[in-house]
Motif scaffolding. Structure first.
Motif, short mmCIF file in Angstrom:
data_model
loop_
_atom_site.label_atom_id
_atom_site.label_comp_id
_atom_site.label_asym_id
_atom_site.label_seq_id
_atom_site.Cartn_x
_atom_site.Cartn_y
_atom_site.Cartn_z
N SER A 107 -10.88 -6.54 5.97
CA SER A 107 -9.67 -7.21 6.47
C SER A 107 -8.54 -6.94 5.48
O SER A 107 -8.78 -6.78 4.28
CB SER A 107 -9.89 -8.71 6.61
N GLY A 108 -7.32 -6.92 5.97
CA GLY A 108 -6.19 -6.60 5.11
C GLY A 108 -6.05 -5.10 4.95
O GLY A 108 -6.85 -4.30 5.46
N ASP A 109 -5.01 -4.69 4.25
CA ASP A 109 -4.71 -3.27 4.05
C ASP A 109 -4.51 -2.99 2.58
O ASP A 109 -4.02 -3.83 1.82
CB ASP A 109 -3.44 -2.89 4.82
N PHE A 110 -4.88 -1.77 2.18
CA PHE A 110 -4.62 -1.34 0.81
C PHE A 110 -3.11 -1.25 0.60
O PHE A 110 -2.36 -0.92 1.53
CB PHE A 110 -5.26 0.03 0.55
N PRO A 111 -2.63 -1.52 -0.60
CA PRO A 111 -3.45 -1.79 -1.78
C PRO A 111 -3.97 -3.23 -1.85
O PRO A 111 -5.06 -3.46 -2.29
CB PRO A 111 -2.52 -1.48 -2.95
N PHE A 112 -3.16 -4.21 -1.41
CA PHE A 112 -3.55 -5.62 -1.47
C PHE A 112 -2.75 -6.39 -0.41
O PHE A 112 -1.67 -5.97 -0.02
CB PHE A 112 -3.24 -6.23 -2.85
N PRO A 113 -3.29 -7.54 0.00
CA PRO A 113 -4.62 -8.09 -0.26
C PRO A 113 -5.65 -7.49 0.69
O PRO A 113 -5.33 -7.17 1.84
CB PRO A 113 -4.44 -9.58 0.01
N VAL A 114 -6.88 -7.35 0.22
CA VAL A 114 -7.96 -6.81 1.05
C VAL A 114 -9.24 -7.60 0.82
O VAL A 114 -9.54 -8.02 -0.30
CB VAL A 114 -8.22 -5.32 0.77
#
Length: 337
Positions: free
Chosen positions: A72-79
């Motif tokens: 869940s989430g996308d790089f770089p943050f939050p993941v």
């Protein structure tokens, strides 16, 4: 954790910024037809890949390819990142009800996913040991890429979990001689318990028929090239993220006709893709974990609640950690109102 008629709330680990992480409340859906709800027993920390995520070293060009299956989430943050989860099916598909299963799910107490994304853990594999499945898949994929033969002298440079598992599988070939090379002499007892030879880089064997490199360091790659015999292959298993890595391709690299082969678990080798599915590979990796000696690879046990405090040390490159097992004993069981 409370489950309502349609959704539930649990807790999961998120990488929230450079060198920071936190446990957050997460919602998940109740299982529908063809799905299961899993209560996590253990998860495993991938020190190499999760260390790169934690340090923000996943290069932008790899943000899509490096997504974990249930990230869940996308790089770089939050993941929410991770891919070594062992849990018990507590609701959903009747065929899996009550079974202990492995899945490529992040660090989370309870979750729902398709039944086909769970693989039952064999009866002769302890649930704790099953967290090594993703690492064993990486080792198996590398063996396919390297194509070792019976009687080969094989060297694995890098005595982490993936390196030791690669050496362990290679050592099953009749007549093979397998040596693990690492700068940390404390790896020697573990290597020998697995039936492997061990040496420091300055004593590394030469004239090897096949070399695997897993140390993720330029020095280790140089050692791997030195160990290879004329015409031999070096299988590069390390992923360096955004770092540039010098490769010593001068001197005698060409005259000795050495071969540098990349290996990455995200893709099954082309010559096997017509017959091997990812599920078949995962099932095979699980079956290769039946030997109790592999428990030696689990060096640390971490309560789930302690992850934010302990992960910086666990993911530190200088830490003397093999496999870190996350224990979910404190997670409450799902309930319905």
């Amino acid at each position: 954790m409370t489950v309502t008629a349609g959704t539930g709330r649990t807790r999961s680990l998120w990488y929230t910024g450079d060198l920071s992480c936190a446990i957050q409340t997460t919602e998940f859906a109740r299982p529908q037809t063809g799905e299961v709800m899993v209560q996590t027993l253990f998860s495993g920390i991938s020190r190499g890949t999760e260390g790169l995520v934690f340090r923000g070293e996943v290069p932008e060009c790899e943000w899509q390819r490096m997504r974990a299956p249930f990230q869940s989430g996308d790089f770089p943050f939050p993941v929410k990142y991770g891919y070594a989860n062992v849990g018990k099916v507590v609701e959903g598909d009747a065929a899996l009800m009550g079974q202990t299963v492995f899945s490529l799910y992040p660090h989370q107490g309870v979750f729902t996913l398709p039944s086909g994304s769970c693989v039952p853990v064999p009866a002769d594999v302890l649930p704790e040991r099953a967290v090594l499945t993703a690492n064993m898949e990486t080792a198996l994929n590398a063996i396919w890429d390297g194509k070792p033969s019976p009687g080969d002298h094989i060297c694995v440079v890098g005595g982490g979990v993936v390196g030791l598992l690669t050496a362990y599988v290679a050592n099953g070939l009749p007549g093979s001689t397998v040596t693990v090379v690492d700068t940390n002499a404390a790896r020697a007892p573990v290597a020998r318990a697995l039936g492997l030879g061990f040496s420091l880089p300055e004593d590394a064997p030469g004239d090897q028929d096949l070399v695997f490199h897993t140390s993720a360091t330029p020095g280790g790659l140089g050692t791997a090239l030195t160990c290879a015999g004329d015409g031999a292959a070096i299988v590069e298993m390390s992923w360096y993220g955004a770092r540039e890595v010098p490769v010593p391709l001068g001197q005698d690299f060409h005259s000795r006709r050495l071969k540098l082969i990349s290996s990455q678990v995200g893709t099954i080798p082309a010559e096997r893709q017509a017959r091997w599915t990812y599920r078949r590979r995962m099932e095979t990796a699980l079956s290769l974990l039946s030997d109790p000696v592999l428990d030696r690879l689990i060096s640390h046990r971490i309560p789930f609640d302690s992850l934010p405090e302990q992960l910086p040390d666990i993911l530190n490159k200088a830490s003397d950690v093999l496999a870190a097992l996350v224990v979910y004993d404190g997670e409450s069981k799902p309930t319905t109102p």
